[in-house]
Design an enzyme around this catalytic site. Structure first.
Site, PDB file in Angstrom:
ATOM      1  CE  LYS A  45      -2.425   1.749   3.704  1.00  0.00           C
ATOM      2  NZ  LYS A  45      -2.339   3.216   3.666  1.00  0.00           N
ATOM      3  CG  ASP A  72      -4.917   4.446   1.668  1.00  0.00           C
ATOM      4  OD1 ASP A  72      -6.045   4.919   1.453  1.00  0.00           O
ATOM      5  OD2 ASP A  72      -4.464   4.249   2.816  1.00  0.00           O
ATOM      6  CG  LEU A  73      -3.140   8.563  -3.361  1.00  0.00           C
ATOM      7  CD1 LEU A  73      -2.775   9.184  -4.712  1.00  0.00           C
ATOM      8  CD2 LEU A  73      -2.057   8.867  -2.348  1.00  0.00           C
ATOM      9  CE  LYS A  74      -7.459   6.696   4.207  1.00  0.00           C
ATOM     10  NZ  LYS A  74      -6.004   6.479   4.162  1.00  0.00           N
ATOM     11  CG  ASP A  77     -11.437  18.253  -4.884  1.00  0.00           C
ATOM     12  OD1 ASP A  77     -12.260  19.161  -5.145  1.00  0.00           O
ATOM     13  OD2 ASP A  77     -10.241  18.465  -4.654  1.00  0.00           O
ATOM     14  CB  THR A  81     -11.241  17.664  -8.683  1.00  0.00           C
ATOM     15  OG1 THR A  81     -11.508  18.995  -9.118  1.00  0.00           O
ATOM     16  CG2 THR A  81      -9.817  17.567  -8.197  1.00  0.00           C
ATOM     17  CB  THR A 137      -9.812   2.417  12.005  1.00  0.00           C
ATOM     18  OG1 THR A 137      -8.683   2.792  11.242  1.00  0.00           O
ATOM     19  CG2 THR A 137     -10.580   1.359  11.273  1.00  0.00           C
ATOM     20  NE  ARG A 229       1.200   2.885  13.018  1.00  0.00           N
ATOM     21  CZ  ARG A 229       0.326   3.713  13.582  1.00  0.00           C
ATOM     22  NH1 ARG A 229       0.765   4.672  14.395  1.00  0.00           N
ATOM     23  NH2 ARG A 229      -0.962   3.607  13.339  1.00  0.00           N
TER      24      ARG A 229
HETATM   25  O1  C5P Z   1       0.320   1.233  11.080  1.00  0.00           O
HETATM   26  P1  C5P Z   1      -1.124   0.847  10.898  1.00  0.00           P
HETATM   27  O2  C5P Z   1      -1.317  -0.660  10.841  1.00  0.00           O
HETATM   28  O3  C5P Z   1      -2.044   1.510  11.895  1.00  0.00           O
HETATM   29  O4  C5P Z   1      -1.484   1.405   9.452  1.00  0.00           O
HETATM   30  C1  C5P Z   1      -2.793   1.432   8.959  1.00  0.00           C
HETATM   31  C2  C5P Z   1      -2.796   2.003   7.576  1.00  0.00           C
HETATM   32  O5  C5P Z   1      -4.143   1.992   7.106  1.00  0.00           O
HETATM   33  C3  C5P Z   1      -2.321   3.454   7.480  1.00  0.00           C
HETATM   34  O6  C5P Z   1      -1.611   3.564   6.252  1.00  0.00           O
HETATM   35  C4  C5P Z   1      -3.598   4.282   7.440  1.00  0.00           C
HETATM   36  O7  C5P Z   1      -3.499   5.450   6.660  1.00  0.00           O
HETATM   37  C5  C5P Z   1      -4.568   3.299   6.759  1.00  0.00           C
HETATM   38  N1  C5P Z   1      -5.978   3.506   7.067  1.00  0.00           N
HETATM   39  C6  C5P Z   1      -6.506   3.490   8.344  1.00  0.00           C
HETATM   40  N2  C5P Z   1      -7.844   3.661   8.559  1.00  0.00           N
HETATM   41  C7  C5P Z   1      -8.669   3.839   7.527  1.00  0.00           C
HETATM   42  C8  C5P Z   1      -8.160   3.870   6.218  1.00  0.00           C
HETATM   43  C9  C5P Z   1      -6.802   3.687   6.036  1.00  0.00           C
HETATM   44  O8  C5P Z   1      -5.769   3.299   9.292  1.00  0.00           O
HETATM   45  N3  C5P Z   1      -9.982   3.935   7.724  1.00  0.00           N
END
Ligand code: C5P
Length: 259
Positions: A45, A72-74, A77, A81, A137, A229
């Site tokens: 990702k 994953d740029l969500k 807009d 766009t 989340t 992480r």
């Molecule tokens: O490090 P961790 O396991 O918390 O990373 C979760 C990844 O999922 C991050 O890149 C975060 O931007 C992404 N994410 C999230 N919650 C969402 C959508 C994406 O934590 N609802």
């Protein structure tokens, strides 16, 4: 005659490469690539941090290593766009991309049409998957202007229904909501779930609030488990990222077997 249902695919692990440099991200991907070859179901990702630093070359670099890439740029807009952004994301080679469901039905429909157009223009055999983020989340029920005191699960379900209506492939949601979203939107409506943590009293949940274990996420029906992480910052003394990813895949497989 009823149409035969396609076999559900096993859940995939999506490693969030949340790094500031392409070199760190590519090192991580390189370290995980033997495991990915062994298992075949590890995606990478590329999120805002890495994309803003490195641009579309990052997607191409990871694809050249054989990975499928979730960009994953969500996007959120005005529809015009978002249309352009989706087209650019498809053309840079993303296998999956996403928008925010709070952009509404029109924005989501425009995104689907843009994905379809760009995939056809590029001659892709398989269209990239298009997801919508429901509720982040890290949000809590009371402190957020989107939720305005309503339970996150209720808002996520509402946004999932809108996403389904717009023709998206699935939603980004908490694994806690996957079962109810699938019940409401159909088993073929895909759920991609971040906020996954390996149970370990000593390991931090970081800023994720509504977390689940890999086993719980698979049992709840998650199709893609996003893990950052817990893999990328796994301590070297415990085998580092490869051992952590292997353990998550083991737990996912055990849950899929119902063990
Ligand atoms: O490090 P961790 O396991 O918390 O990373 C979760 C990844 O999922 C991050 O890149 C975060 O931007 C992404 N994410 C999230 N919650 C969402 C959508 C994406 O934590 N609802």
């Amino acid at each position: 005659m009823p149409q035969p249902q396609p076999m559900p695919q096993p859940a995939r692990l999506v490693v969030a490469l949340d790094f500031q440099t392409g070199a760190e991200a590519l090192d991580m991907a390189r370290a995980l690539s033997p495991l990915a070859r062994e298992h075949g179901n590890i995606w990478m990702k590329v999120g805002l941090e890495l994309f803003v630093a490195e641009g579309p070359g990052m997607v191409r670099g990871l694809k050249a290593m054989g990975f499928k890439v979730f960009l994953d740029l969500k996007f959120l807009d005005i529809p015009n766009t978002v249309r352009g952004a989706v087209r650019s994301a498809v053309k840079c080679g993303a296998d999956m991309l996403n928008i925010h469901a709070i952009g509404g039905l029109d924005m989501a429909r425009v995104a689907v049409a843009a994905r379809d157009e760009a995939a056809a223009e590029t001659g892709l055999a398989e269209k990239p998957l298009l997801f919508a983020v429901t509720v982040l989340t890290s949000m809590q029920d009371m402190d957020n202007p989107i939720l305005r005191g309503r339970p996150a699960a209720e808002v996520a379900l509402e946004l999932a229904r809108v996403s389904r209506e717009a023709g998206l492939d699935g939603v980004v949601c908490s694994a806690r909501e996957a079962a109810s979203i699938k019940a409401a939107c159909g088993q073929d409506f895909l759920c991609l779930t971040p906020g996954i943590r390996i149970p370990d009293p000593a390991a931090p949940a970081d800023d994720q609030r509504r977390v689940m274990t890999p086993e719980e996420a698979v049992a709840a029906g998650s199709d893609f488990l996003v893990v950052g992480r817990p893999v990328t910052r796994a301590p070297a003394g415990q085998g580092g990222p490869v051992a952590a990813a292997r353990e998550i895949l083991r737990r996912m497989a055990a849950a899929a077997r119902g063990a």
